[in-house]
Design a protein around this motif. Sequence first.
Motif, mmCIF file in Angstrom:
data_model
loop_
_atom_site.group_PDB
_atom_site.id
_atom_site.type_symbol
_atom_site.label_atom_id
_atom_site.label_comp_id
_atom_site.label_asym_id
_atom_site.label_seq_id
_atom_site.Cartn_x
_atom_site.Cartn_y
_atom_site.Cartn_z
ATOM 1 N N GLY A 22 0.797 -1.257 0.102
ATOM 2 C CA GLY A 22 -0.013 -0.094 0.044
ATOM 3 C C GLY A 22 0.986 1.242 0.127
ATOM 4 O O GLY A 22 1.795 1.261 0.731
ATOM 5 N N ILE A 23 0.470 2.203 -0.829
ATOM 6 C CA ILE A 23 1.364 3.650 -1.035
ATOM 7 C C ILE A 23 0.470 4.648 -0.737
ATOM 8 O O ILE A 23 -0.653 4.629 -1.363
ATOM 9 C CB ILE A 23 2.060 3.525 -2.378
ATOM 10 N N ALA A 24 0.748 5.561 0.339
ATOM 11 C CA ALA A 24 0.085 6.490 0.453
ATOM 12 C C ALA A 24 0.869 7.890 0.159
ATOM 13 O O ALA A 24 1.969 7.756 0.768
ATOM 14 C CB ALA A 24 -0.638 6.733 1.794
ATOM 15 N N LEU A 26 1.230 11.758 1.207
ATOM 16 C CA LEU A 26 0.495 12.598 2.332
ATOM 17 C C LEU A 26 1.141 13.981 1.916
ATOM 18 O O LEU A 26 1.986 14.259 1.441
ATOM 19 C CB LEU A 26 0.996 12.211 3.664
ATOM 20 N N ASP A 27 0.316 14.871 2.339
ATOM 21 C CA ASP A 27 0.613 16.423 2.090
ATOM 22 C C ASP A 27 1.486 16.719 3.600
ATOM 23 O O ASP A 27 1.703 16.224 4.574
ATOM 24 C CB ASP A 27 -0.363 17.383 1.875
ATOM 25 N N ASP A 28 1.828 17.951 3.638
ATOM 26 C CA ASP A 28 2.860 18.507 4.842
ATOM 27 C C ASP A 28 1.834 18.373 5.977
ATOM 28 O O ASP A 28 2.657 18.226 7.328
ATOM 29 C CB ASP A 28 3.177 19.876 4.608
ATOM 30 N N GLU A 29 0.788 18.378 6.251
ATOM 31 C CA GLU A 29 -0.224 18.514 7.289
ATOM 32 C C GLU A 29 -0.625 16.820 7.588
ATOM 33 O O GLU A 29 -1.189 16.514 8.505
ATOM 34 C CB GLU A 29 -1.529 19.007 7.151
ATOM 35 N N GLY A 30 0.018 15.469 7.004
ATOM 36 C CA GLY A 30 -0.457 14.474 7.040
ATOM 37 C C GLY A 30 -1.464 13.890 6.670
ATOM 38 O O GLY A 30 -1.966 12.678 6.865
ATOM 39 N N ARG A 31 -2.191 14.685 5.424
ATOM 40 C CA ARG A 31 -3.628 14.455 5.152
ATOM 41 C C ARG A 31 -3.281 13.380 3.893
ATOM 42 O O ARG A 31 -2.251 13.614 3.201
ATOM 43 C CB ARG A 31 -4.346 15.277 4.833
ATOM 44 N N VAL A 32 -3.975 12.578 3.377
ATOM 45 C CA VAL A 32 -4.043 11.679 2.198
ATOM 46 C C VAL A 32 -4.403 12.428 1.079
ATOM 47 O O VAL A 32 -5.369 12.902 0.916
ATOM 48 C CB VAL A 32 -4.898 10.294 2.225
ATOM 49 N N VAL A 33 -3.240 12.483 0.247
ATOM 50 C CA VAL A 33 -3.505 13.159 -1.182
ATOM 51 C C VAL A 33 -4.018 12.083 -2.127
ATOM 52 O O VAL A 33 -4.688 12.522 -2.891
ATOM 53 C CB VAL A 33 -2.226 13.853 -1.712
ATOM 54 N N GLN A 37 -4.275 1.241 -5.052
ATOM 55 C CA GLN A 37 -5.602 0.241 -4.961
ATOM 56 C C GLN A 37 -5.281 -0.567 -3.804
ATOM 57 O O GLN A 37 -5.849 -0.854 -2.724
ATOM 58 C CB GLN A 37 -5.841 -0.501 -6.195
ATOM 59 N N THR A 38 -3.940 -0.837 -3.586
ATOM 60 C CA THR A 38 -3.459 -1.781 -2.656
ATOM 61 C C THR A 38 -3.759 -1.270 -1.263
ATOM 62 O O THR A 38 -4.296 -1.769 -0.287
ATOM 63 C CB THR A 38 -2.181 -2.271 -2.765
ATOM 64 N N LEU A 39 -3.513 -0.018 -1.107
ATOM 65 C CA LEU A 39 -3.903 0.604 0.152
ATOM 66 C C LEU A 39 -5.218 0.770 0.637
ATOM 67 O O LEU A 39 -5.485 0.508 1.806
ATOM 68 C CB LEU A 39 -3.367 2.226 -0.033
ATOM 69 N N GLY A 40 -6.013 0.950 -0.382
ATOM 70 C CA GLY A 40 -7.481 1.038 -0.160
ATOM 71 C C GLY A 40 -7.628 -0.554 0.219
ATOM 72 O O GLY A 40 -8.675 -0.340 1.223
ATOM 73 N N GLN A 41 -7.345 -1.512 -0.607
ATOM 74 C CA GLN A 41 -7.643 -2.852 0.225
ATOM 75 C C GLN A 41 -7.329 -3.125 1.424
ATOM 76 O O GLN A 41 -7.835 -3.775 2.283
ATOM 77 C CB GLN A 41 -7.046 -3.929 -0.685
ATOM 78 N N ILE A 42 -5.896 -2.896 2.081
ATOM 79 C CA ILE A 42 -5.518 -2.927 3.260
ATOM 80 C C ILE A 42 -6.428 -2.247 4.217
ATOM 81 O O ILE A 42 -6.605 -2.808 5.390
ATOM 82 C CB ILE A 42 -4.286 -2.483 3.250
ATOM 83 N N LEU A 43 -6.623 -0.991 4.098
ATOM 84 C CA LEU A 43 -7.443 -0.074 4.704
ATOM 85 C C LEU A 43 -8.659 -0.530 5.070
ATOM 86 O O LEU A 43 -9.511 0.156 5.877
ATOM 87 C CB LEU A 43 -7.289 1.364 4.606
ATOM 88 N N GLY A 44 -9.352 -1.020 3.915
ATOM 89 C CA GLY A 44 -10.783 -1.284 3.796
ATOM 90 C C GLY A 44 -11.533 -0.036 3.314
ATOM 91 O O GLY A 44 -12.922 -0.204 3.716
ATOM 92 N N LEU A 45 -11.042 0.969 2.697
ATOM 93 C CA LEU A 45 -11.680 2.217 2.199
ATOM 94 C C LEU A 45 -11.294 2.657 0.910
ATOM 95 O O LEU A 45 -10.322 2.333 0.521
ATOM 96 C CB LEU A 45 -11.284 3.420 3.262
ATOM 97 N N PRO A 46 -12.223 3.073 0.203
ATOM 98 C CA PRO A 46 -11.795 3.386 -1.052
ATOM 99 C C PRO A 46 -11.024 4.767 -1.329
ATOM 100 O O PRO A 46 -11.463 5.505 -0.197
ATOM 101 C CB PRO A 46 -13.299 3.725 -2.153
ATOM 102 N N MET A 47 -10.431 5.120 -2.182
ATOM 103 C CA MET A 47 -9.749 6.302 -2.045
ATOM 104 C C MET A 47 -10.418 7.513 -1.998
ATOM 105 O O MET A 47 -10.121 8.558 -1.322
ATOM 106 C CB MET A 47 -8.884 6.303 -3.623
ATOM 107 N N GLU A 48 -11.672 7.375 -2.588
ATOM 108 C CA GLU A 48 -12.520 8.665 -2.445
ATOM 109 C C GLU A 48 -12.763 9.050 -0.892
ATOM 110 O O GLU A 48 -13.131 10.033 -0.609
ATOM 111 C CB GLU A 48 -14.033 8.247 -3.113
#
Length: 105
Positions: A22-24, A26-33, A37-48
């Motif tokens: 999974g690859i995320a 992040l911006d300088d504030e630590g928010r997901v930019v 797809q693997t990240l979404g599968q691991i976290l159980g959430l769609p990128m949206e």
Amino acid sequence: LLESVQRAEARYRSLFENAADGIALLDDEGRVVDGNQTLGQILGLPMEKLRGRAFASLFEDARSDELLDFLAAAQRGSASAEGFVLQRPDGERRDLGLNAVSVRL
């Protein structure tokens, strides 16, 4: 030159989207930019649902200070840590290892 840049972008996008990890991004504030797809599968959430969300908010509070320290270390260069617990929306709990590298674009 434009064609060369487009080919490089296509190679990067293919590597990003097809990575087994999974690859995320992040911006300088630590928010997901962005994320793959693997990240979404691991976290159980769609990128949206991940975009704009604080990455630290995805993990249990028990180690929130350690996670914030991890993210701060990553911003300074790189960081690696184990044992962060994630509870997915479906209730499944996962222990994750995290690796991060700071990349300025």
